[in-house]
Design an enzyme around this catalytic site. Sequence first.
Site, PDB file in Angstrom:
ATOM      1  N   MET A  12       0.864  -1.200   0.000  1.00  0.00           N
ATOM      2  CA  MET A  12       0.000   0.000   0.000  1.00  0.00           C
ATOM      3  C   MET A  12       0.889   1.234   0.000  1.00  0.00           C
ATOM      4  O   MET A  12       2.048   1.161   0.435  1.00  0.00           O
ATOM      5  CB  MET A  12      -0.841   0.098   1.284  1.00  0.00           C
ATOM      6  CG  MET A  12      -1.657  -1.105   1.639  1.00  0.00           C
ATOM      7  SD  MET A  12      -3.315  -0.980   0.973  1.00  0.00           S
ATOM      8  CE  MET A  12      -3.883  -2.664   1.242  1.00  0.00           C
ATOM      9  N   ALA A  31       4.089  -5.951   2.438  1.00  0.00           N
ATOM     10  CA  ALA A  31       5.347  -5.267   2.115  1.00  0.00           C
ATOM     11  C   ALA A  31       6.098  -4.894   3.386  1.00  0.00           C
ATOM     12  O   ALA A  31       7.332  -4.999   3.447  1.00  0.00           O
ATOM     13  CB  ALA A  31       5.059  -4.032   1.265  1.00  0.00           C
ATOM     14  N   GLU A  38      -4.779  -8.937   3.514  1.00  0.00           N
ATOM     15  CA  GLU A  38      -5.120  -7.790   2.663  1.00  0.00           C
ATOM     16  C   GLU A  38      -5.199  -8.199   1.187  1.00  0.00           C
ATOM     17  O   GLU A  38      -5.237  -7.341   0.309  1.00  0.00           O
ATOM     18  CB  GLU A  38      -4.106  -6.656   2.874  1.00  0.00           C
ATOM     19  CG  GLU A  38      -4.285  -5.987   4.237  1.00  0.00           C
ATOM     20  CD  GLU A  38      -3.320  -4.849   4.507  1.00  0.00           C
ATOM     21  OE1 GLU A  38      -3.651  -3.960   5.307  1.00  0.00           O
ATOM     22  OE2 GLU A  38      -2.218  -4.847   3.924  1.00  0.00           O
ATOM     23  N   ASP A  84       3.571  -5.662  12.054  1.00  0.00           N
ATOM     24  CA  ASP A  84       4.316  -6.151  10.887  1.00  0.00           C
ATOM     25  C   ASP A  84       5.806  -6.283  11.211  1.00  0.00           C
ATOM     26  O   ASP A  84       6.471  -7.216  10.755  1.00  0.00           O
ATOM     27  CB  ASP A  84       4.132  -5.199   9.699  1.00  0.00           C
ATOM     28  CG  ASP A  84       2.663  -5.051   9.325  1.00  0.00           C
ATOM     29  OD1 ASP A  84       1.908  -6.035   9.488  1.00  0.00           O
ATOM     30  OD2 ASP A  84       2.265  -3.953   8.895  1.00  0.00           O
TER      31      ASP A  84
END
Length: 316
Positions: free
Chosen positions: A16, A47, A145, A258
């Site tokens: 994103m 990511a 996601e 994350d």
Amino acid sequence: MTETAKPRIAVIGSNMVDLVTYVNRMPVRGETVEAPSFEMGHGGKGANQAVAAAKLGASVFMVTAVGDDMFADNTIKNLASLGVDTTYVRRVAGRSSGVAPIMVEPSGENSILIVKGANAELSPADVENAAEALKTCDLILLQLEVPLETVYAAIAFGKRHGVRTVLNPAPATPELDPERVRDVSFFVPNETELAILTGMPVGTDQEIGAAARSLVAKGVETVIVTLGSRGALVMSAAGVRRIDPVPVEPVDTTGAGDAFVGSFARYFAGGISLEAALARASRYAADSVTRRGTQKAYALEAQFETFCRSLDSAVR
Ligand code: RIB
């Protein structure tokens, strides 16, 4: 810190562009409020986890999708510049790239909206397309996601080929089918996600333990519940353990989960014990919240070792 082997990690997940507004307070419906600052950055749970592992020295590649807009090239360039192999990044015509408007309060807490864009097009065929590379990995990281069918395909692929998988079920959806995720090696929700996914209360440590145990009873090997400033809880057939928190003054907690997952993957796949890998992940996530942003807040290996040395000397 003991040197560990450099593992090979795949992330099948999202990217994103984060549009981050730092607010003095959240607006209420119908209200306009002035905010002191705004920053753009590269994010997306997939990511972010890929970048955390790569910054810590793992060999990482991503299976992901970007749109055909102004963000696509920058996203690919950013991943490559941080050492993530982009061979399996697919460009989707006619879709926007993923974007995430984010608000961060003075306490460091965040609220996030995601617009999946091209991430919604990542399909089981993308997993198949990367099959030869995926077979060579030590660990595959997954989040929610991208479409659930893609996540299920990746878990089944890992099971078929003997590659361990980590599922960070974020953002949580009650549509996740417990039967189709039971083969993951590590299931890593936060408390809120655990409540949504199990339908069980998580108000106390005992309730969190019971909810995590219910997933182990369904067949998940190990459940790791991240508890923010309270550390983490690990549940498996062997029983329950706590991972100590690392006290820091948070500036921006966005992407801390994350940082935890990406660093856990790097260290566990690097060959150290589960407890040792989780202790390092807890430290890495804590360090990340002392800076603004997600990927740009993640420390490189040498910086992280300095942070760990400062924690170790403080307790001597
Ligand atoms: O976990 C943090 C991430 O969630 C942000 O980077 C944002 O992009 C959303 O995916």
